[in-house]
Structure formats: C-alpha cells, structure tokens
Scaffold this active site. Structure first.
Site, short mmCIF file in Angstrom:
data_model
loop_
_atom_site.label_atom_id
_atom_site.label_comp_id
_atom_site.label_asym_id
_atom_site.label_seq_id
_atom_site.Cartn_x
_atom_site.Cartn_y
_atom_site.Cartn_z
N ASP A 1 0.81 -1.16 0.03
CA ASP A 1 -0.17 0.00 -0.01
C ASP A 1 0.92 1.42 0.02
O ASP A 1 1.95 1.19 0.51
CB ASP A 1 -0.89 0.06 1.22
N ASP B 1 -6.90 -1.69 -4.34
CA ASP B 1 -8.03 -1.35 -3.55
C ASP B 1 -8.96 -0.26 -4.18
O ASP B 1 -9.81 -0.43 -4.05
CB ASP B 1 -7.34 -0.86 -2.34
#
Length: 162
Positions: free
Chosen positions: A119, A137
């Site tokens: 991330d 995501d």
C-alpha cells in the site's frame, strides 16, 4: 457498439492488474518503508505492507490469513470469470466485475510475492489518516460501488423486450 465479450472485460482487468503492479514496482523502487513523501496537504506517498485485509483486518493473525485471503481471492476470481461470460453484454455489471477482479488479483500477486499487500496512497485531513491503499484497492472499491448501483437501476418487466 459491437457486442462486448468476456474477453474484452478480461483484457480490461489484465490492464488494470498491470497498472497496479507497475505502480507498486515504482513505489518499491523509490520509497523506503516508513518514508513519507508529501504530495498535497491531504495526500502522501507512504509505503506500507498490509498482511491483513481491508483496514488491516486480521493483520496480526499469525500468518494463516495470507493463504486464506489468497484462496478467497482465487475463488472470487473464478466466480467473476463465470459471471463475465454470462453477462458480458451488460456494460455496468461487467465493468464492476472487471474492476473487482483486477483488484483482487492485483493484491493476491502481492500476497504471493511478499506475504503482504503493498500500500502507498495515504490521505489525511485534520490529523486523521485514512489507511494506506493502492490501485487494486481503488479498483475494488470502484467496482463494489458500481455493482451496488447496478442493483439499484430499474429492470425491464419480464414481458418487456428492449
């Protein structure tokens, strides 16, 4: 517009997986764990590794979650491919499913390679930070929203023909 086929949707998902993986490669090549690069007053680049699911759910579960989420992603991906074959001409449904497919597989690649999802996008306001996320995501969230909206749209009556 010519009739869309499942191959078109799978090609879109493949392109999004590639975009996800390229952005993660760039981040891993240029940002160190713990480093933060300010992009705007509400937006940072910040490398993080998530061993759990959304919002780090089960991130401290001891390692079994890596394979659980990998298996779950493959099962969902298989179901989505079947649904894309059945509903390839339904623009909104197929777009939603393609986005979810791309996001699920983009993150599963990370789980297999690194044992965690990479991330790097961090948003914040007034000292409150949203958990870091990535392109995969974003695709999942966009696909889920579109999927919900497709379920709200009016359907023709069973006797109506378009």
């Amino acid at each position: 517009m010519s009739r869309l086929r499942s191959g078109h949707w799978l090609a879109l998902a493949t392109a999004l997986i590639a975009l996800d993986q390229v952005t993660k490669w760039v981040v891993l090549s240029h940002i160190q764990l713990g480093e933060t690069i300010v992009v705007a007053p509400f937006w940072n680049w910040a490398l993080a590794f998530n061993t759990g699911a959304a919002f780090s759910f089960l991130s401290d579960a001891g390692g079994w979650q890596r394979w659980f989420f990998t298996g779950l992603a493959f099962a969902i991906a298989g179901w989505i491919v079947v649904m894309l074959r059945r509903h390839a001409s339904d623009l909104h449904l197929s777009l939603a499913l393609s986005l979810i497919l791309a996001g699920a597989l983009g993150n599963v690649i990370d789980r297999i390679r690194f044992g965690a999802v990479v991330d790097f996008i961090q948003w914040h306001v007034a000292g409150y930070y949203w958990p870091a996320f990535n392109v995969a995501d974003s695709a999942i969230v966009g696909g889920a929203i579109l999927l919900a909206l497709t379920q709200l749209r009016p359907r023709p009556a069973s006797g109506d023909h378009a």
